[in-house]
Every structure is written in structure tokens, then in C-alpha cells.
Design a protein around this motif. Sequence first.
Motif, PDB file in Angstrom:
ATOM      1  N   UNK A   1       0.845  -1.193   0.000  1.00 39.38           N
ATOM      2  CA  UNK A   1       0.000   0.000   0.000  1.00 39.38           C
ATOM      3  C   UNK A   1       0.885   1.249   0.000  1.00 39.38           C
TER       4      UNK A   1
ATOM      5  N   UNK B   1       0.362   4.398   0.417  1.00 42.76           N
ATOM      6  CA  UNK B   1       0.163   5.387   1.483  1.00 42.76           C
ATOM      7  C   UNK B   1       0.822   4.908   2.782  1.00 42.76           C
ATOM      8  N   UNK B   2       0.669   3.603   3.071  1.00 43.83           N
ATOM      9  CA  UNK B   2       1.343   3.082   4.263  1.00 43.83           C
ATOM     10  C   UNK B   2       2.844   3.257   4.139  1.00 43.83           C
TER      11      UNK B   2
ATOM     12  N   UNK C   1       3.794   6.716   4.941  1.00 48.38           N
ATOM     13  CA  UNK C   1       3.724   7.005   6.380  1.00 48.38           C
ATOM     14  C   UNK C   1       4.912   6.385   7.113  1.00 48.38           C
TER      15      UNK C   1
ATOM     16  N   UNK D   1       4.263  15.200   2.868  1.00 45.98           N
ATOM     17  CA  UNK D   1       2.850  15.441   2.614  1.00 45.98           C
ATOM     18  C   UNK D   1       2.617  15.599   1.115  1.00 45.98           C
ATOM     19  N   UNK D   2       3.564  16.243   0.434  1.00 48.35           N
ATOM     20  CA  UNK D   2       3.424  16.376  -1.015  1.00 48.35           C
ATOM     21  C   UNK D   2       3.541  15.016  -1.707  1.00 48.35           C
TER      22      UNK D   2
ATOM     23  N   UNK E   1       2.634  12.151  -0.412  1.00 49.17           N
ATOM     24  CA  UNK E   1       1.374  11.466  -0.169  1.00 49.17           C
ATOM     25  C   UNK E   1       0.298  12.028  -1.085  1.00 49.17           C
ATOM     26  N   UNK E   2       0.334  13.326  -1.246  1.00 46.40           N
ATOM     27  CA  UNK E   2      -0.613  14.015  -2.119  1.00 46.40           C
ATOM     28  C   UNK E   2      -0.485  13.493  -3.546  1.00 46.40           C
TER      29      UNK E   2
ATOM     30  N   UNK F   1      -1.790  10.025  -3.867  1.00 44.17           N
ATOM     31  CA  UNK F   1      -3.240  10.008  -3.824  1.00 44.17           C
ATOM     32  C   UNK F   1      -3.838  10.403  -5.167  1.00 44.17           C
ATOM     33  N   UNK F   2      -3.202  11.387  -5.821  1.00 44.59           N
ATOM     34  CA  UNK F   2      -3.750  11.884  -7.076  1.00 44.59           C
ATOM     35  C   UNK F   2      -3.419  10.935  -8.223  1.00 44.59           C
TER      36      UNK F   2
ATOM     37  N   UNK G   1      -5.978   1.380  -4.342  1.00 44.43           N
ATOM     38  CA  UNK G   1      -5.328   1.505  -3.040  1.00 44.43           C
ATOM     39  C   UNK G   1      -3.979   0.805  -3.037  1.00 44.43           C
TER      40      UNK G   1
END
Lengths: 180, 322
Positions: free
Chosen positions: A25, A27-28, A31, A66-67, A69-70, A73-74, A79
Motif C-alpha cells: 500500500x 500510502x502506508x 507514512x 505530505x506532497x 502522499x498528495x 493520492x492523485x 489503493x
Amino acid sequence: MELVTFFGVAILAVASALGLVLRRNPIHGALFLVVNLGCVAVLYLLLGAEFLALAQIIIYAGAIMVLFVFAIMVLIPGKEETGPDPLRPQRLLAVPLGAVLLLEAVLVLRSHVVGGGSSRFPGHQPGSPLAAVPPAVRPGGIESVGRLLLGDYLFAFEVTSVLLLAALVGVLTLAKRKAE
Amino acid sequence: MMRDVVVAFVLLNVLVLVVTYVTYVERKFAARMQSRIGPYRVGRPHGWLQPIADAIKLLIKEDIIPAMADRPVYNLAPIVFLIPSFLIFATVPFAPGLGLADLNIGILFFLAVSSLEIVGLFMGGWGSNNKYALLSSMRAVNQIISYEIPFVLAALIPVLLAGSLRLSAIVQAQSGLWFVAYPVIGQLAFAAFIVATIASENRVPFDILEAESELVAGFRVEYSGMKFALIQLAEYTHMFGVSCLGALLFLGGWLGPGLPGPVWFLLKALFIFLLVTWVRWSFVRIRVDQILRFSWKVLLPATLILVMATGLWVALRSGHVS
């Protein structure tokens, strides 16, 4: 106390790095990277480079992550990344390259730490504890970083910032042309 | 070592209590502005037990986790959100010698830790697997990153004037004249600081990430019970922390006649908090594009020029440039 902190943070750093590589994943993974960058910041603190540690947190853990992750996401609709890996040859190449990097790290560490060779940090005599150095010239302290950036390395510093600005403007121009 | 642990424990508990009552102050203040009474029924006089009752209610409420939530991320988010909000108080000096750690880079620590808040916020928005929450966290990323730069630049001006990054030294440098009273530079910097504070705290008129009419409640829409309470606590703690920073940087921290230092400090922090609340209940929300445009085209250049002007003035005063 310092040793306990070091090992705790080091283990956490390695674990989060593994987490980053092994999780499917994205996103994980991102993080886990935040955790890893935070651990590295603590390691900087243990070395007495408090400015570097805090800059690491502000810029990497706070803004750049954060960018990342952004962007994930986009750009990634699902997922989890599935399907065959399009960059399979890269993985095979990673093993010898990693081995070379490890060898280099070991060599550098041996010559600098074990051999007690000359430290490159200005004002930091090898073997002297950090506390013995006056704070104004302590390597990594904010005064010495400021003095180096705006004194000795002023030209390189300014050129780098102009380069970054040029890259930013370039990206904007390219993005705008594509949209039209 | 032992002393630090005890101080940290006391500080943490006092903070929770103070922040709980800050929410009460805000509710009463907002009520007055709208010709209401506000919380009144629980506890006499004036419903002073209301925050405690709210906390107990949230504690015993059912905790609902959405079926499709990304569970580890969803569950960790309130904690990740909470920790930086309390950690920023580690370097805040409440009076000379009264504080946990008066670092020589105190303000940098404050700014670094407070920028971590966005990670928890994002985790909450992503983990909930809810379109409103996700939209809200995307907006949050845009807004908080845009306003962090003018915020830091505005905070840099007192640093330049005081010549130190140590928060207690910045306060000491204001013993003659508070930085907010500095001609022109002080007022402009304070105004920029307040605007950036409101934006980084996501309050009206910059509250696009919890715009009730569009996004229900933003990134916390799926949270309930204790997790919701933790998020609220974190938000108010962070807001109170930034108010404390404003009091330290511009209003002279603990300095003041008559009253003891910590009381002055608390009053000044409360003043900034109420200033932000006042704006909150007086303005309407502005659009996303207006918010971003204002940050990049107005606030950022303005604070940048202000920093340069301050730097020039400090250099002229100290005689480096003639």
C-alpha cells in the motif's frame, strides 16, 4: 541514556525502512517514510546537529512527505499496486549496487572512526567530546551552520537557490503548455 | 531527569485542564457575540461544569469504526494528531526559568513540531475512507503548506529583532518595548502572524477543510467518541500553543506590571486566542482559490519584504552597514 536512545531509534529507523519497502500500500509506505525521517532527525540530534534535525523535520517529515502522499493520492487510482512489476531488471541491479554501497560505508567508517582519522568538521577536534567545544563554533549548531552558509559557501548557496527557482519556473511553464 | 519527568507530567495535566476551559471560554465568547447565553445548565454559575460533562459524554460514547476504513491509519490518526500539539509546549517558557526546556533553538523546535500536525490530519482523512474526509485532507495539505511559509516568515521578524532563537531571550529583548509596539514593522508583522495563524488553524474565514456546508465536518467526519474528543483536544491545544507563541513573540510573554509572570502570559495568550475567535465569528468563509491566491500573491511577498526591511533595519542599527 544516549546509548539507549540511539539503539531504540536505530531499531525503529530500520524497522520503518523495512516497512516502507515491504508494504504494497503506497500510502502506508509513505507514512513509514515519515517515521523513518523522524528517526533520522533524532539521530542528528544525538550527534549535536540540532539545526539539521529540525530542518529535517520541517522540510522532509512535514512538507515534502505530505506532497509525496498528495501525489500518490492523485496519481494512483487504486489503493494497492497490483500486477507485474514493470521494472523487474532494476531489482536485480539493486543487489550488486547495494553491496557496493555497503562496502563503501564500511570503508569510510573504518577509516574515520576506527582509525581516528581527521574529522572534516571545522572546530571539532577528533576525540574531544562535543560538550567541550564552545557553542558558537559547535559543528551543526545553528551559529556555525549560518556562518558556513552565508560566509564560506555563500556562492554555492545562492547558486543552488537560483537553480531551484529556475526549476520551479520551468516546471510551471511546461505544465502550462501541456494544459493548453 | 526525575525533575523533568515531574514537570512534564504537571505541565501536561495543567494544559489539558486549561485547554478544556479554553473551549468553554470560546463558547461563551461566541454566544455573547451572537446575543446568546451559551452553556448555562451544567454547574452554577454559568454552566462552568459543561466542558467536564462534554468530556465524560464523549468518553462513554460508542466508538464507531467505518467498515471500509484503513484501520491502523484510522486508529493512529488522533494520536499522531495529538502528540505534536502537546510537544510544542516543551520549549515554551511560562516565566523566567518556568518551563520544560529552554532550548537555544526553541522557536525552531516549536515550528518544526507544529508542522507535523498535518501528518495526523492527513492520516485521519485518508484512513476514514470517506470522500468528504479525503477532500478535506487534500484541502488541508494545500492550505497548511501554503500558509506555513508566511507563518514562519512572520515569526522570523521578532527573531531578527531579538537576535536569538531562544524563546526566553526573545521575551527578554522586549523588556523595553514589546515587538508589537515597534513602529510599522511590529504591527505589520503581528497582523501577518495573526492571519497566518488563523489560516494554519483552519478557522473561519479560512476553514475550507471543515466547511460544514460542503464537507459535513471535514477530515474528522467519521470519528466518534473518545477519538473525536482527542482530535478536538489536539486542535484546541495546538491553537492555544500558537496563541502562546504569539504572546511570546509579539506581546512580551511574561513581562508586565503587578501580576505574576505566568498570569500575564496566560492573559496575553488568551487575548490572541480571543482575537482569532472574534474573527471567526465575524467573517464568512472564503473560497479555496481565494485562500491560495491570498497566501501566495499577497501574504508571502508581504512577509518576505517585511523580513528584508527588518533585516536592513537591524543591520543599520547595529552599524554593520553605514
